[in-house]
Motif scaffolding. Structure first.
Motif, PDB file in Angstrom:
ATOM      1  N   LEU A 209     -27.579  -4.083  19.559  1.00  0.00           N
ATOM      2  CA  LEU A 209     -26.539  -3.541  20.434  1.00  0.00           C
ATOM      3  C   LEU A 209     -26.222  -4.500  21.573  1.00  0.00           C
ATOM      4  O   LEU A 209     -25.056  -4.696  21.932  1.00  0.00           O
ATOM      5  N   LYS A 210     -27.249  -5.095  22.139  1.00  0.00           N
ATOM      6  CA  LYS A 210     -27.036  -6.048  23.235  1.00  0.00           C
ATOM      7  C   LYS A 210     -26.257  -7.265  22.758  1.00  0.00           C
ATOM      8  O   LYS A 210     -25.392  -7.794  23.480  1.00  0.00           O
ATOM      9  N   LYS A 211     -26.529  -7.719  21.535  1.00  0.00           N
ATOM     10  CA  LYS A 211     -25.803  -8.871  20.997  1.00  0.00           C
ATOM     11  C   LYS A 211     -24.317  -8.566  20.823  1.00  0.00           C
ATOM     12  O   LYS A 211     -23.477  -9.472  20.863  1.00  0.00           O
ATOM     13  N   LYS A 212     -23.993  -7.278  20.629  1.00  0.00           N
ATOM     14  CA  LYS A 212     -22.583  -6.883  20.496  1.00  0.00           C
ATOM     15  C   LYS A 212     -21.948  -6.624  21.863  1.00  0.00           C
ATOM     16  O   LYS A 212     -20.779  -6.228  21.944  1.00  0.00           O
ATOM     17  N   GLY A 213     -22.729  -6.795  22.915  1.00  0.00           N
ATOM     18  CA  GLY A 213     -22.180  -6.654  24.262  1.00  0.00           C
ATOM     19  C   GLY A 213     -22.433  -5.327  24.926  1.00  0.00           C
ATOM     20  O   GLY A 213     -21.947  -5.079  26.037  1.00  0.00           O
ATOM     21  N   ALA A 214     -23.175  -4.431  24.288  1.00  0.00           N
ATOM     22  CA  ALA A 214     -23.422  -3.104  24.853  1.00  0.00           C
ATOM     23  C   ALA A 214     -24.514  -3.158  25.916  1.00  0.00           C
ATOM     24  O   ALA A 214     -25.436  -3.979  25.847  1.00  0.00           O
ATOM     25  N   GLU A 215     -24.396  -2.259  26.888  1.00  0.00           N
ATOM     26  CA  GLU A 215     -25.454  -2.052  27.865  1.00  0.00           C
ATOM     27  C   GLU A 215     -26.395  -0.996  27.303  1.00  0.00           C
ATOM     28  O   GLU A 215     -25.944   0.074  26.894  1.00  0.00           O
ATOM     29  N   VAL A 216     -27.683  -1.267  27.270  1.00  0.00           N
ATOM     30  CA  VAL A 216     -28.637  -0.423  26.540  1.00  0.00           C
ATOM     31  C   VAL A 216     -29.768   0.012  27.461  1.00  0.00           C
ATOM     32  O   VAL A 216     -30.330  -0.806  28.213  1.00  0.00           O
ATOM     33  N   LEU A 217     -30.090   1.315  27.370  1.00  0.00           N
ATOM     34  CA  LEU A 217     -31.300   1.834  27.996  1.00  0.00           C
ATOM     35  C   LEU A 217     -32.291   2.196  26.902  1.00  0.00           C
ATOM     36  O   LEU A 217     -31.968   2.991  26.012  1.00  0.00           O
ATOM     37  N   LEU A 218     -33.486   1.616  26.932  1.00  0.00           N
ATOM     38  CA  LEU A 218     -34.586   2.029  26.055  1.00  0.00           C
ATOM     39  C   LEU A 218     -35.458   2.996  26.851  1.00  0.00           C
ATOM     40  O   LEU A 218     -36.090   2.611  27.832  1.00  0.00           O
ATOM     41  N   ALA A 219     -35.457   4.273  26.425  1.00  0.00           N
ATOM     42  CA  ALA A 219     -36.170   5.319  27.165  1.00  0.00           C
ATOM     43  C   ALA A 219     -37.305   5.859  26.304  1.00  0.00           C
ATOM     44  O   ALA A 219     -37.064   6.417  25.237  1.00  0.00           O
TER      45      ALA A 219
ATOM     46  N   ARG B   8     -16.638   2.341   1.564  1.00  0.00           N
ATOM     47  CA  ARG B   8     -15.656   3.186   0.889  1.00  0.00           C
ATOM     48  C   ARG B   8     -15.105   4.273   1.820  1.00  0.00           C
ATOM     49  O   ARG B   8     -14.267   5.065   1.402  1.00  0.00           O
ATOM     50  N   PHE B   9     -15.596   4.323   3.066  1.00  0.00           N
ATOM     51  CA  PHE B   9     -15.184   5.364   4.001  1.00  0.00           C
ATOM     52  C   PHE B   9     -14.509   4.739   5.224  1.00  0.00           C
ATOM     53  O   PHE B   9     -14.751   3.584   5.568  1.00  0.00           O
ATOM     54  N   PRO B  10     -13.689   5.517   5.919  1.00  0.00           N
ATOM     55  CA  PRO B  10     -12.955   4.971   7.073  1.00  0.00           C
ATOM     56  C   PRO B  10     -13.850   4.828   8.295  1.00  0.00           C
ATOM     57  O   PRO B  10     -14.965   5.363   8.345  1.00  0.00           O
ATOM     58  N   PRO B  11     -13.369   4.138   9.317  1.00  0.00           N
ATOM     59  CA  PRO B  11     -14.126   4.015  10.569  1.00  0.00           C
ATOM     60  C   PRO B  11     -14.294   5.376  11.248  1.00  0.00           C
ATOM     61  O   PRO B  11     -13.501   6.299  11.053  1.00  0.00           O
ATOM     62  N   THR B  12     -15.337   5.474  12.065  1.00  0.00           N
ATOM     63  CA  THR B  12     -15.632   6.716  12.774  1.00  0.00           C
ATOM     64  C   THR B  12     -14.858   6.848  14.074  1.00  0.00           C
ATOM     65  O   THR B  12     -14.796   7.938  14.651  1.00  0.00           O
ATOM     66  N   GLY B  13     -14.312   5.763  14.566  1.00  0.00           N
ATOM     67  CA  GLY B  13     -13.677   5.774  15.874  1.00  0.00           C
ATOM     68  C   GLY B  13     -14.617   5.363  16.986  1.00  0.00           C
ATOM     69  O   GLY B  13     -14.191   5.221  18.140  1.00  0.00           O
ATOM     70  N   ILE B  14     -15.890   5.167  16.668  1.00  0.00           N
ATOM     71  CA  ILE B  14     -16.855   4.692  17.661  1.00  0.00           C
ATOM     72  C   ILE B  14     -16.710   3.177  17.803  1.00  0.00           C
ATOM     73  O   ILE B  14     -16.632   2.469  16.796  1.00  0.00           O
ATOM     74  N   GLU B  15     -16.693   2.695  19.020  1.00  0.00           N
ATOM     75  CA  GLU B  15     -16.616   1.255  19.265  1.00  0.00           C
ATOM     76  C   GLU B  15     -17.861   0.811  20.018  1.00  0.00           C
ATOM     77  O   GLU B  15     -18.209   1.378  21.056  1.00  0.00           O
ATOM     78  N   ILE B  16     -18.551  -0.165  19.460  1.00  0.00           N
ATOM     79  CA  ILE B  16     -19.731  -0.748  20.096  1.00  0.00           C
ATOM     80  C   ILE B  16     -19.405  -2.192  20.470  1.00  0.00           C
ATOM     81  O   ILE B  16     -19.121  -3.020  19.601  1.00  0.00           O
ATOM     82  N   GLY B  17     -19.408  -2.468  21.755  1.00  0.00           N
ATOM     83  CA  GLY B  17     -19.082  -3.817  22.220  1.00  0.00           C
ATOM     84  C   GLY B  17     -19.136  -3.863  23.728  1.00  0.00           C
ATOM     85  O   GLY B  17     -19.822  -3.056  24.367  1.00  0.00           O
ATOM     86  N   ASP B  18     -18.402  -4.790  24.307  1.00  0.00           N
ATOM     87  CA  ASP B  18     -18.371  -4.909  25.759  1.00  0.00           C
ATOM     88  C   ASP B  18     -17.889  -3.597  26.372  1.00  0.00           C
ATOM     89  O   ASP B  18     -16.855  -3.050  25.969  1.00  0.00           O
ATOM     90  N   GLY B  19     -18.644  -3.100  27.310  1.00  0.00           N
ATOM     91  CA  GLY B  19     -18.288  -1.851  27.966  1.00  0.00           C
ATOM     92  C   GLY B  19     -18.978  -0.635  27.390  1.00  0.00           C
ATOM     93  O   GLY B  19     -18.976   0.432  28.001  1.00  0.00           O
ATOM     94  N   SER B  20     -19.569  -0.762  26.197  1.00  0.00           N
ATOM     95  CA  SER B  20     -20.310   0.352  25.619  1.00  0.00           C
ATOM     96  C   SER B  20     -21.621   0.538  26.370  1.00  0.00           C
ATOM     97  O   SER B  20     -22.271  -0.434  26.752  1.00  0.00           O
ATOM     98  N   ARG B  21     -22.007   1.794  26.539  1.00  0.00           N
ATOM     99  CA  ARG B  21     -23.267   2.088  27.207  1.00  0.00           C
ATOM    100  C   ARG B  21     -24.031   3.068  26.331  1.00  0.00           C
ATOM    101  O   ARG B  21     -23.575   4.182  26.066  1.00  0.00           O
TER     102      ARG B  21
END
Length: 811
Positions: A68-78, A37-50
């Motif tokens: 996140l990795k399945k959507k193409g994001a590069e992820v650091l688990l810290a 029921r709410f609009p998008p936040t403007g955040i994009e998660i995909g190729d190129g996201s870190r």
């Protein structure tokens, strides 16, 4: 930090009348519609996201990393359990190699047991992992996070309602993470910032998906909870209370921060109401009432400053104005402590003053053992100690963060540990509006204060016999830390009222004697703290859809879904355009009919929940007529906040109108109607039958009715069954008492069957249940009841009515 000017503490007395004039607001869980029921936040998660994920130990962070990795994001688990320096170096290295999209901070999803927080070293390690490491990481990432398109999402296990349900917070340390997150959002307002709260569970992938979904939709709320299969945020509700009897003369108090000028004034108020025994704890040494400098604070402040400067110079040190002010502040605290001690003793009470550092576990344990040995209990624990140093995150060293945070939090835990198994009657902790709403430059102060609020909430689980009260103070005027320097002008520019001391002083006594449990916001106007960006509070496009049944004649522009007002719907009406206004006039002035006010509230309630059915409207009050002066158009504003009752949603509605009066800068806003709309998952279908009367020759015809009533043609055809009920009850009242009443209130209107299309051959059956009180059944031609109206009450017009035409009804 100073305690305010000594002049401010002289002659200031508390006034309960003044205290009752301050709005008393409490945080409450508010149902929030689903993400779609709410609009998008403007955040994009995909190729190129870190993205950096600092995970929990329960698997949610690991599952989120995989999504996140399945959507193409590069992820650091810290890992937050590693040394702070190692963690910071790891995230800095990752952030330096490309643009950073955001951070998920999840260590607080690992709930902390009370046994863990009871042990000093275990507690400090748990705090380090959850919140102190968060500050270290945010300092390192500050320049890379904060612009539009970046985000910080934290996760906690407070129970799903951020600790504001009846059961209380399931965890305490998560409160610090929420407080920090809110303050970061104030400091970096362009970023998406959320703190997500969940009940304890073993779910991993499902919660990971929630974090991802919350990243992509609904930018309008920071505090989001998932409890009872629903989505929640936190709002404010005004709840006045009346003070009770004063506390007894044998009451045992333990008070921290006792040398502060605000605390001194509050102690004086408590002692004058009932003496008691006071254990006063403060970092300042025990004051010397014979110190001649104390009198000069008031009589010769400038001369005292010159003397202090000369004394310091005589000791051979380089003296700065800051050093002189620091010494003046120390003397002011000493004077405040003396004033409190003398007021308590003058009232017949007794005082035990102890100088200690609340972070010193052994020192606090020693004092608390004295208290328990002497009395066997603590009736009132007032934890007022604290300091505040405003600085932005990059300028706030870890040492400074620890100092501000630890005085409040370590102090609280040390006090409880020192109390042991001894009974605790009530605990009052001093929080701040910075803890409730977050504030730029105060991440440490906000984190510590919100932890204390959640600790008080958690008492319902661990110490159900003890009452916990947290007070979210605004800045005090004239006395206290915020009364100095530029802070008053900053507060004024932000639209935040400073608290008059005469109103603030009795509030602790009021809350103690009123039996309060929970958190109370003590403030007047809150200015920027309650301001919300229109774009962030909008609903998604097409909600409600133009073809949606929720969008009826009283649904105009849907302005958005705000944290504190809830849904806001504005509808402009004009007597020249709406027949129900043109033909509903009192003394020539068009008036919004009560039934159309109900229609407005019912329609608005369904806007974000169009799949629901209106099954009842309850606790309705018609506070003031909504008039259309000179037949000019006016805008009806309906606000709706939501809660849950079993399978039903309950929508608390307010219908308001604003007029721009001559000579006033701000519009005059009037509350006209209030009511609670009950939304059920299924259409109502109760089979209730009425005992319809037989035919009779004693009738009152429409022309006779409308010779008395003020309704024009549009309201003589009775197209609305609620209006049929109102008018029929009005006829009964005229017949019985020769008075005409306008709708004033009713207890409950229950819809037993959908009413659309049930207009012909309907019968309203009115019974009088008390003087001016009616119950009404509306039935169809077959005698099936479609609507029940209970406890309907009217407000009589000042003139009597000739009931001659209604003789048949009298019979």
């Amino acid at each position: 930090p100073g305690a305010g000017t000594a002049e401010g503490t002289q002659g200031v007395r508390g006034s309960m009348e003044a205290a009752q004039g301050i709005p008393r607001r409490v945080p409450v869980p508010r149902l929030r519609p689903s993400l779609d029921r709410f609009p998008p936040t403007g955040i994009e998660i995909g190729d190129g996201s870190r993205v950096i994920v600092v995970p929990d130990q329960g698997g949610v962070g690991a599952a989120l990393g995989e999504l996140l990795k399945k959507k193409g994001a590069e992820v650091l688990l810290a890992d937050a359990t590693q040394p702070t320096e190692t963690l910071v170096a790891e995230v800095e290295t990752f952030a330096a190699t490309g643009t950073l999209t955001g951070l998920y901070w999840l260590p607080a999803l690992d709930g902390v047991t009370d046994e863990e927080t009871a042990g000093t070293e275990e507690r400090r390690e748990a705090i380090r992992r959850r919140v102190k490491n968060l500050h270290a990481v945010m300092r390192a990432l500050y320049d890379r996070m904060g612009d539009a398109g970046t985000f910080l999402l934290s996760g906690v296990r407070l129970g799903g309602y951020h600790g504001y349900d009846e059961a209380g917070a399931t965890d305490v340390l998560g409160g610090a993470v929420v407080g920090y997150t809110k303050a970061f959002g104030r400091e970096r307002p362009d970023a998406l910032v959320k703190a997500l709260d969940f009940a304890p569970s073993r779910k991993t992938t499902a919660l990971a998906r929630v974090f991802l979904d919350e990243t992509l939709r609904d930018p309008g709320a920071v505090e989001i909870g998932y409890g009872g299969d629903a989505r929640w945020s936190v709002g404010l509700e005004e709840r006045p209370v009346e003070p009770g009897e004063s506390l007894g003369a044998d009451t045992v108090y333990v008070v921290t921060g006792a040398a502060g000028s605000i605390v001194s004034a509050i102690l004086t108020d408590l002692a004058q109401a009932a003496a008691g025994t006071y254990w006063l704890l403060d970092l300042a040494p025990e004051p010397d009432p014979a110190n001649p400098d104390l009198a000069r604070l008031v009589s010769d402040s400038d001369g005292l400053k010159r003397d202090l400067f000369q004394r310091m110079q005589a000791e051979g040190e380089r003296v700065t104005p800051v050093q002189v002010e620091r010494e003046m502040a120390r003397l002011e605290r000493e004077a405040s402590a003396v004033a409190a001690i003398q007021a308590i003793e003058a009232a017949g009470g007794s005082v035990h003053y102890r100088s200690l550092d609340l972070r010193d576990t052994d020192a606090v344990a020693s004092v608390m053992s004295e208290v328990v040995e002497a009395h066997g209990r603590v009736d009132v624990l007032v934890h007022a100690a604290g300091l505040e140093i405003s600085r932005s995150i990059p300028s706030k060293s870890q040492e400074e963060f620890d100092l501000v945070f630890d005085v409040k939090t370590e102090g609280w835990y040390n006090l409880l540990a020192g109390l042991g198994e001894a009974p605790l009657g009530a605990a009052v902790v001093f929080s701040s509006i910075a803890g409730r709403f977050g504030n730029a430059g105060q991440v440490d102060y906000a984190a510590a204060n919100d932890l204390l609020c959640k600790a008080v909430s958690h008492l319902r689980r661990t110490h159900p016999e003890s009452r916990g009260v947290s007070l979210d103070w605004t800045a005090w005027r004239d006395i206290g830390m915020a009364a100095r320097g530029s802070i008053p002008s900053i507060m004024k520019a932000a639209g935040i009222d400073m608290l008059p001391p005469e109103a603030g002083i009795p509030i602790v006594r009021r809350e103690l004697t009123a039996g309060t449990r929970g958190e109370v916001v003590v403030a007047q106007a809150l200015g920027v703290m309650l301001q919300e960006d229109a774009e962030r509070t909008a609903l998604a496009e097409g909600v409600p859809d133009e073809g949606d049944a929720a969008r009826g004649p009283m649904t105009g522009a849907v302005k958005g879904f705000r944290l504190h007002d809830g849904l806001v719907v504005e509808t402009t009406l004009s007597p020249g355009e709406q027949p129900f206004l043109e033909d509903h006039r009192i003394d020539g002035t068009a008036v919004l009919p009560g039934v159309m006010g109900l229609e407005a509230m019912a329609e608005a309630a369904r806007v974000p929940f169009p799949e629901r059915y209106v099954s009842a409207i309850e606790d309705v009050a018609f506070h003031a007529p909504f008039k259309f002066y000179r037949d000019e158009p006016r805008t009806v504003t309906v606000t709706v906040t939501y809660g849950q009752d079993g399978d039903d949603l309950v929508a608390d509605c307010r219908l308001l109108g604003a007029r721009q009066l001559v000579g006033r800068e701000e519009p005059d806003v009037t509350l006209h109607f209030t009511g609670r709309v009950r939304l059920s998952p299924e259409a109502p279908s109760k089979g209730v039958r009425a005992d319809l009367p037989g035919s009779t020759s004693e009738v009152v015809d429409a022309p006779d009715i409308y010779a008395t009533y003020f309704h024009g043609p549009a309201y003589q055809v009775l197209p609305r069954l609620v209006e049929l009920a109102f008018q029929t009850a009005g006829l009964a009242e005229i017949a019985e008492s020769e008075r005409m009443g306008l709708p004033h209130a009713f207890d409950r209107m229950e819809i037993l069957r959908p009413m659309n299309g049930v207009e012909a051959q309907t019968t309203a059956l009115v019974s009088t249940t008390g003087e001016g009180v009616f119950d009404i059944q509306v039935a169809d031609a077959d005698g099936e009841v479609v609507l029940l109206l209970q406890g309907y009450r009217t407000s009589a017009l000042p003139t009597t009515v000739d009931a001659g035409a209604f003789h048949a009804l009298k019979a």
